[in-house]
Design a protein around this motif. Structure first.
Motif, PDB file in Angstrom:
ATOM      1  N   UNK A  11      13.118  11.266   5.802  1.00  9.12           N
ATOM      2  CA  UNK A  11      13.324  10.512   7.032  1.00  9.12           C
ATOM      3  C   UNK A  11      12.860  11.321   8.233  1.00  9.12           C
ATOM      4  N   UNK A  12      12.252  10.634   9.165  1.00 14.19           N
ATOM      5  CA  UNK A  12      11.916  11.212  10.461  1.00 14.19           C
ATOM      6  C   UNK A  12      12.705  10.418  11.500  1.00 14.19           C
ATOM      7  N   UNK A  13      13.892  10.938  11.854  1.00 18.89           N
ATOM      8  CA  UNK A  13      14.773  10.165  12.725  1.00 18.89           C
ATOM      9  C   UNK A  13      15.193   8.888  12.008  1.00 18.89           C
ATOM     10  N   UNK A  14      15.068   7.736  12.670  1.00 20.90           N
ATOM     11  CA  UNK A  14      15.471   6.477  12.028  1.00 20.90           C
ATOM     12  C   UNK A  14      14.435   5.932  11.038  1.00 20.90           C
ATOM     13  N   UNK A  15      13.237   6.531  11.007  1.00 29.51           N
ATOM     14  CA  UNK A  15      12.162   6.027  10.152  1.00 29.51           C
ATOM     15  C   UNK A  15      12.181   6.703   8.780  1.00 29.51           C
ATOM     16  N   UNK A  16      12.184   5.891   7.732  1.00 26.24           N
ATOM     17  CA  UNK A  16      12.147   6.409   6.362  1.00 26.24           C
ATOM     18  C   UNK A  16      10.708   6.361   5.867  1.00 26.24           C
ATOM     19  N   UNK A  17      10.084   7.530   5.727  1.00 27.33           N
ATOM     20  CA  UNK A  17       8.682   7.598   5.294  1.00 27.33           C
ATOM     21  C   UNK A  17       8.547   7.478   3.788  1.00 27.33           C
ATOM     22  N   UNK A  18       9.483   8.110   3.053  1.00 25.74           N
ATOM     23  CA  UNK A  18       9.509   8.037   1.593  1.00 25.74           C
ATOM     24  C   UNK A  18      10.929   7.674   1.202  1.00 25.74           C
ATOM     25  N   UNK A  19      11.074   6.654   0.336  1.00 32.25           N
ATOM     26  CA  UNK A  19      12.378   6.058   0.091  1.00 32.25           C
ATOM     27  C   UNK A  19      12.781   6.178  -1.379  1.00 32.25           C
ATOM     28  N   UNK A  20      13.638   7.155  -1.696  1.00 31.41           N
ATOM     29  CA  UNK A  20      14.239   7.314  -3.028  1.00 31.41           C
ATOM     30  C   UNK A  20      13.171   7.282  -4.126  1.00 31.41           C
ATOM     31  N   UNK A  21      12.204   8.178  -4.012  1.00 31.10           N
ATOM     32  CA  UNK A  21      11.054   8.194  -4.927  1.00 31.10           C
ATOM     33  C   UNK A  21      11.354   9.060  -6.152  1.00 31.10           C
ATOM     34  N   UNK A  22      11.246   8.453  -7.323  1.00 29.92           N
ATOM     35  CA  UNK A  22      11.374   9.176  -8.584  1.00 29.92           C
ATOM     36  C   UNK A  22      10.081   8.997  -9.362  1.00 29.92           C
ATOM     37  N   UNK A  23       9.504  10.121  -9.787  1.00 31.52           N
ATOM     38  CA  UNK A  23       8.150  10.074 -10.329  1.00 31.52           C
ATOM     39  C   UNK A  23       7.922  11.293 -11.217  1.00 31.52           C
ATOM     40  N   UNK A  24       7.192  11.088 -12.317  1.00 36.63           N
ATOM     41  CA  UNK A  24       6.785  12.198 -13.178  1.00 36.63           C
ATOM     42  C   UNK A  24       5.274  12.200 -13.304  1.00 36.63           C
ATOM     43  N   UNK A  25       4.653  13.344 -12.993  1.00 37.11           N
ATOM     44  CA  UNK A  25       3.210  13.531 -13.156  1.00 37.11           C
ATOM     45  C   UNK A  25       3.019  14.458 -14.352  1.00 37.11           C
ATOM     46  N   UNK A  37      -2.425   3.529   5.238  1.00 35.73           N
ATOM     47  CA  UNK A  37      -1.873   4.492   6.184  1.00 35.73           C
ATOM     48  C   UNK A  37      -0.424   4.146   6.480  1.00 35.73           C
ATOM     49  N   UNK A  38       0.429   5.158   6.458  1.00 37.50           N
ATOM     50  CA  UNK A  38       1.836   4.944   6.759  1.00 37.50           C
ATOM     51  C   UNK A  38       2.688   4.562   5.582  1.00 37.50           C
ATOM     52  N   UNK A  39       2.106   4.537   4.363  1.00 38.25           N
ATOM     53  CA  UNK A  39       2.887   4.118   3.188  1.00 38.25           C
ATOM     54  C   UNK A  39       3.742   5.246   2.628  1.00 38.25           C
ATOM     55  N   UNK A  40       3.480   6.498   3.035  1.00 33.91           N
ATOM     56  CA  UNK A  40       4.278   7.630   2.564  1.00 33.91           C
ATOM     57  C   UNK A  40       3.576   8.550   1.591  1.00 33.91           C
ATOM     58  N   UNK A  41       2.311   8.264   1.278  1.00 34.99           N
ATOM     59  CA  UNK A  41       1.626   9.064   0.253  1.00 34.99           C
ATOM     60  C   UNK A  41       1.364  10.495   0.713  1.00 34.99           C
ATOM     61  N   UNK A 209       6.996   3.186  -4.622  1.00 38.98           N
ATOM     62  CA  UNK A 209       5.895   2.895  -5.544  1.00 38.98           C
ATOM     63  C   UNK A 209       5.967   1.429  -5.939  1.00 38.98           C
ATOM     64  N   UNK A 210       4.922   0.692  -5.581  1.00 35.18           N
ATOM     65  CA  UNK A 210       4.850  -0.737  -5.891  1.00 35.18           C
ATOM     66  C   UNK A 210       4.524  -0.958  -7.367  1.00 35.18           C
ATOM     67  N   UNK A 211       3.612  -0.134  -7.903  1.00 35.14           N
ATOM     68  CA  UNK A 211       3.257  -0.214  -9.328  1.00 35.14           C
ATOM     69  C   UNK A 211       2.590   1.084  -9.737  1.00 35.14           C
ATOM     70  N   UNK A 212       2.780   1.458 -10.993  1.00 39.05           N
ATOM     71  CA  UNK A 212       2.211   2.692 -11.525  1.00 39.05           C
ATOM     72  C   UNK A 212       1.656   2.402 -12.914  1.00 39.05           C
ATOM     73  N   UNK A 213       0.455   2.953 -13.192  1.00 37.17           N
ATOM     74  CA  UNK A 213      -0.104   2.774 -14.520  1.00 37.17           C
ATOM     75  C   UNK A 213      -1.554   3.203 -14.591  1.00 37.17           C
TER      76      UNK A 213
END
Length: 371
Positions: A11-25, A37-41, A209-213
């Motif tokens: 979070x940057x103040x009231x703005x949530x840039x990345x929201x509860x992201x769980x991911x395995x690479x 742009x602005x999606x949090x990547x 993450x909207x979709x992964x694959x």
């Protein structure tokens, strides 16, 4: 070792840039984070690099929690879009910089090995200003790889290159990743870039993450309307499921009957989007082949694109369908105002959930993501 993000939020103040992201690479994979742009990547990449600290959650490499480690203590290196080469140093010294900072003075062989890997043999005595943009990008890669990181982070590294160089570097990056075998995490807004290079693509939207694959799976069978129109283009027709016949779902769209194999459906009841990719649609001024489904319309625009021509066809309900027709020389081009039939195979379509009050597909403008 795998790179894992567990419940990461920034979070940057009231703005949530990345929201509860769980991911395995997975270790040794080429992974792409794709989004507007602005999606949090980029924020996600910076948290992996240690340039930003998560508000919540963990960043792990294997079993090691590196969430609070300083960037220089992580086995991670980053290649930026700007290259960030030292103009006063020659190429050899630029590549050797990281090793020398660690007190390793005798590194000539390692430098030569890296320059050979990025196909810059004999360029060691030149300065960055004497190299092209593509060559400078390769130097930046060599400088990062010489430190033998467990993970290499690529922050839109090809964004400053022209189209031809960008495509050449896409091939080179994939070759290098295959040769060195380390994990690459690549951030980009370019769909072609992600699909060309990555083993796995994660499409991000609004910090999630909207979709992964795998690229092929996501393109052929997108999971949401956003992905369908961000990863390429799709024609999305507002429809409703009316029943089932064997392995097919029966649909009503704008008063016409259609069917889609149930295996190609993300939902099997209620209101849906009937989706077909533009290259899977075909045009005819005569008979439609049996076994195909169709819509009649009027050609409103024709754009020559080299390997194909893009046609816009206005359907009876007022929306325009996009059709890519290969310029194979088999059929003459169609004139604007021609009456045509757009047809496709049912197994080339897909079904996505649609809010009942939404009758027009959400528009994703690829040009806006570069802003």
């Amino acid at each position: 070792m795998d790179l894992r993000l567990s419940g990461v939020t920034k979070r940057f103040g009231p703005f949530t840039a990345v929201d509860d992201l769980t991911l395995t690479v997975p270790s040794g994979s080429f992974f792409a984070l794709l989004g507007a742009s602005g999606c949090g990547k980029t924020t996600t990449l910076r948290m992996i690099a240690g340039l930003e600290e998560p508000t919540e959650g963990q960043v792990l490499l294997g079993d090691d929690d590196v969430t609070r480690l300083r960037p220089y203590r992580r086995p991670v290196n980053t290649v930026f879009q700007s290259y960030a080469l030292f103009p006063h140093l020659n190429i050899e010294d630029n590549v050797a910089f990281g090793l020398r900072r660690r007190g390793i003075r005798k590194c000539t062989d390692q430098v030569e090995e890296m320059l050979h890997l990025v196909d810059l043999d004999g360029f060691g005595k030149r300065r960055p200003a004497q190299l092209s943009g593509g060559q400078q990008q390769r130097v930046a890669l060599a400088r990062a790889l010489i430190n033998r990181p467990q993970v290499l982070l690529l922050d839109e590294p090809l964004g400053a290159l022209d189209l031809k160089l960008r495509r050449q570097m896409q091939v080179e990056l994939k070759r290098i990743q295959t040769e060195v075998g380390i994990t690459f995490v690549h951030v980009t807004h370019d769909q072609e870039e992600a699909m060309t290079m990555a083993d796995t693509v994660a499409v991000m939207n609004a910090g999630k993450i909207e979709q992964l694959g795998a690229p092929v799976e996501m393109y052929d069978f997108p999971g949401t309307a956003f992905v369908a129109n961000f990863l390429g283009q799709s024609n999305l027709l507002a429809a409703s499921v009316t029943g089932r016949s064997g392995d097919d779902l029966l649909l009503d769209a704008y008063g016409s009957r259609y069917s889609v194999p149930a295996l190609r459906a993300r939902c099997e009841e209620g209101t849906v989007w009937l989706g077909v990719r533009p290259e899977k649609m075909h045009l005819s001024t005569g008979e439609v082949p049996s076994g195909h489904q169709s819509v009649t319309g009027i050609v409103t625009d024709s754009s020559y694109m080299g390997v194909s021509t893009q046609y816009l066809v206005r359907a009876p309900w007022g929306e325009e369908l996009t059709v890519f027709s290969a310029n194979s020389g088999v059929a003459p081009p169609l004139a604007v105002a021609s009456e045509v039939t757009v047809f496709w195979r049912p197994d080339h379509a897909f079904l996505l959930p649609r809010p009942a009050d939404q009758t027009h597909a959400p528009v994703v403008d690829p040009e806006e993501v570069a802003a």
